[in-house]
Scaffold this motif. Structure first.
Motif, mmCIF file in Angstrom:
data_model
loop_
_atom_site.group_PDB
_atom_site.id
_atom_site.type_symbol
_atom_site.label_atom_id
_atom_site.label_comp_id
_atom_site.label_asym_id
_atom_site.label_seq_id
_atom_site.Cartn_x
_atom_site.Cartn_y
_atom_site.Cartn_z
ATOM 1 N N UNK A 29 0.845 -1.189 0.000
ATOM 2 C CA UNK A 29 0.000 0.000 0.000
ATOM 3 C C UNK A 29 0.881 1.240 0.000
ATOM 4 N N UNK A 30 0.279 2.355 -0.331
ATOM 5 C CA UNK A 30 0.996 3.615 -0.431
ATOM 6 C C UNK A 30 0.710 4.478 0.800
ATOM 7 N N UNK A 31 1.512 5.519 1.029
ATOM 8 C CA UNK A 31 1.216 6.415 2.153
ATOM 9 C C UNK A 31 -0.191 6.996 2.101
ATOM 10 N N UNK A 32 -0.708 7.263 0.897
ATOM 11 C CA UNK A 32 -2.062 7.811 0.793
ATOM 12 C C UNK A 32 -3.111 6.846 1.322
ATOM 13 N N UNK A 33 -2.805 5.543 1.306
ATOM 14 C CA UNK A 33 -3.758 4.531 1.742
ATOM 15 C C UNK A 33 -3.703 4.272 3.239
ATOM 16 N N UNK A 34 -2.730 4.840 3.940
ATOM 17 C CA UNK A 34 -2.530 4.502 5.345
ATOM 18 C C UNK A 34 -3.752 4.791 6.216
ATOM 19 N N UNK A 126 -3.812 -8.723 -0.983
ATOM 20 C CA UNK A 126 -4.455 -7.713 -1.812
ATOM 21 C C UNK A 126 -4.274 -7.993 -3.294
ATOM 22 N N UNK A 127 -5.235 -7.540 -4.104
ATOM 23 C CA UNK A 127 -5.200 -7.763 -5.547
ATOM 24 C C UNK A 127 -5.179 -6.411 -6.250
ATOM 25 N N UNK A 128 -4.081 -6.136 -6.928
ATOM 26 C CA UNK A 128 -3.944 -4.895 -7.678
ATOM 27 C C UNK A 128 -4.612 -5.034 -9.047
ATOM 28 N N UNK A 150 -6.239 -0.845 -6.475
ATOM 29 C CA UNK A 150 -6.609 -2.178 -6.013
ATOM 30 C C UNK A 150 -8.053 -2.537 -6.353
ATOM 31 N N UNK A 151 -8.255 -3.796 -6.735
ATOM 32 C CA UNK A 151 -9.585 -4.385 -6.726
ATOM 33 C C UNK A 151 -9.951 -4.818 -5.307
ATOM 34 N N UNK A 152 -9.007 -5.483 -4.633
ATOM 35 C CA UNK A 152 -9.226 -5.929 -3.259
ATOM 36 C C UNK A 152 -8.070 -5.432 -2.402
ATOM 37 N N UNK A 153 -8.403 -4.696 -1.345
ATOM 38 C CA UNK A 153 -7.372 -4.125 -0.485
ATOM 39 C C UNK A 153 -6.568 -5.215 0.227
ATOM 40 N N UNK A 154 -5.280 -4.939 0.481
ATOM 41 C CA UNK A 154 -4.509 -5.823 1.357
ATOM 42 C C UNK A 154 -5.035 -5.759 2.787
ATOM 43 N N UNK A 155 -4.623 -6.718 3.601
ATOM 44 C CA UNK A 155 -5.035 -6.780 5.005
ATOM 45 C C UNK A 155 -3.803 -6.702 5.903
ATOM 46 N N UNK A 156 -3.152 -5.530 5.993
ATOM 47 C CA UNK A 156 -1.903 -5.438 6.741
ATOM 48 C C UNK A 156 -2.042 -5.630 8.242
ATOM 49 N N UNK A 157 -3.265 -5.490 8.765
ATOM 50 C CA UNK A 157 -3.470 -5.663 10.209
ATOM 51 C C UNK A 157 -3.569 -7.122 10.632
ATOM 52 N N UNK A 158 -3.498 -8.039 9.693
ATOM 53 C CA UNK A 158 -3.705 -9.451 10.035
ATOM 54 C C UNK A 158 -2.682 -9.987 11.029
ATOM 55 N N UNK A 181 -11.622 -1.749 6.907
ATOM 56 C CA UNK A 181 -10.297 -2.294 6.612
ATOM 57 C C UNK A 181 -10.048 -3.628 7.291
ATOM 58 N N UNK A 182 -10.751 -3.908 8.405
ATOM 59 C CA UNK A 182 -10.487 -5.130 9.158
ATOM 60 C C UNK A 182 -11.672 -6.096 9.191
#
Length: 411
Positions: A29-34, A126-128, A150-158, A181-182
């Motif tokens: 993910x990018x900083x804008x997505x944080x 996630x799926x770009x 992204x089509x499907x966001x990543x799940x970095x909190x997992x 997001x979670x």
């Protein structure tokens, strides 16, 4: 222990734990997505993985069986068969914004062609848009906006496995989480409990499932004893969800008779109860002084079941006395984060100095960066096992956040 889930305290010797090793999702993910993904920084993955492996090895070195969410999730889907796998995929796509339509069809075809493990890893990561030879047409959802990658966001909190589900006694809550997001995360645990041979048909009780609109997260759920819980009224857990799980526990022969609801500040820095308050021994707790008002007071409500079956609430503000009464203690030791210094306490709480994982009475795992709090714990007689934390801490969760105990020895 013969039961696949058995947790009757925060401090009983830890026997089995569920972790999630950080993978591509923490960098995808990018900083804008944080803000959207609830992150304040982007961890450096190779170092985060080394630190997480050190954490897992520390647990193993102390006799803990370590299981991994990503592996159990794939095994559960394989055990369930094609129909279960298809239902999981349809649910995951729907909760990602694609219940039907051409984008749904393209994503399903893409994911269905993978092995089960690769599919689980891809959904987590996630799926770009550039992964699919497909351009959406017609009306598009917000996640398909032209400038969104992204089509499907990543799940970095997992890698914070504590939150999507929480072990309580011989069962668990599978949680409806607060932020989009979670919210998909708990679908993995729902399938593991239903279909993985280790858990399916083993008498595991689901005290509250994920199919709710009210919110609760595992970082707010603390198992103080075999009959008492503490649950934070926080940014991530609502009062009505606490009342709901109280009704379920009290009416289900769970063994739990009392829930202490503790109201903490509703902000990102103190998002869960375990970021400001944890149990580390039979009569010792960490506490961030920033949650306590004048005279050390904080709002608590002790919830029990009345003779008429309705909930009874006792509002008090002396946390220490409430805990002493509930746990039948003559005294207890509240150990302040950062030794109570307002600068150090604020800094070390931000770096999860209050987020300790007890693996036995008086034995805790902590981040090494919180050296003031760690030294204070040692001065109070605790054994402190420090783990590496330069990159893991960027996700805003500590050792307790990163672990879901499945089995502990009874005290």
């Amino acid at each position: 222990m013969t039961k696949p889930i058995h947790v009757t305290s925060e401090i009983g010797k830890l026997k089995t734990v569920l972790l999630k090793r950080p993978d591509v999702e923490v960098e995808n993910f990018t900083p804008d997505m944080m803000p959207r993904l609830l992150f304040d920084d982007i961890p450096y993955l190779p170092t985060a993985q080394k630190e997480h492996d050190y954490f897992a090895d520390t647990l193993r070195d102390n006799g803990v069986e370590v299981l991994y969410l990503e592996k159990l999730a794939a095994e559960a889907l394989d055990a369930g068969g094609d129909e279960v796998k298809n239902t999981f995929l349809e649910t995951m796509l729907a909760e990602s914004g694609y219940a039907a339509g051409v984008t749904h069809d393209a994503l399903k075809e893409y994911l269905s062609a993978m092995t089960t493990q690769d599919m689980v890893n891809k959904i987590m990561g996630g799926i770009r848009k550039n992964e699919l030879d497909f351009v959406p047409r017609g009306l598009v959802s917000a996640a398909e906006e032209e400038d969104y990658e992204f089509f499907m966001d990543p799940m970095p909190n997992l890698y914070f496995t504590r939150d999507p589900a929480a072990s309580i006694g011989d069962g668990l809550s599978i949680n409806h989480m607060t932020f989009p997001a979670r919210q998909r995360e708990s679908l993995f645990m729902e399938n593991i409990i239903k279909y993985h041979p280790r858990f399916a048909d083993q008498g595991v009780q689901v005290w509250r499932d994920r199919n709710h609109t009210t919110r609760i997260e595992g970082g707010d759920e603390l198992v103080l004893s075999d009959s008492v819980l503490a649950i934070g009224v926080s940014q991530r857990t609502s009062a009505d969800a606490i009342e709901d799980i109280a009704h379920n526990l009290f009416s289900s022969n769970s063994g739990y008779e009392k829930i202490i609801a503790i109201r903490i500040p509703h902000n990102h820095a103190m998002m869960h109860l375990d970021t400001v308050f944890t149990m580390i021994n039979k009569d010792q707790f960490t506490v961030h002084p920033g949650i306590l008002g004048e005279g050390g007071h904080i709002d608590t409500w002790t919830i029990t079941q009345g003779n008429d079956g309705e909930l009874s609430l006792d509002h008090r503000t002396d946390l220490k006395q409430v805990l002493k009464d509930a746990l039948h203690l003559d005294d207890l030791d509240l150990i302040p984060t950062g030794n109570g210094d307002p600068i150090i306490a604020g800094r070390e709480q931000w770096n999860d100095g209050s987020n300790t994982l007890a693996i036995a009475p008086g034995v805790v795992v902590t981040y090494n960066r919180n050296y003031v709090s760690n030294e204070l714990l040692r001065q109070h007689g605790l054994k402190v096992l420090e783990v590496l934390s330069s990159e893991l801490s960027r996700g805003r969760g500590g050792p307790r956040c990163m672990s879901m105990p499945l089995v502990r020895e009874d005290l």
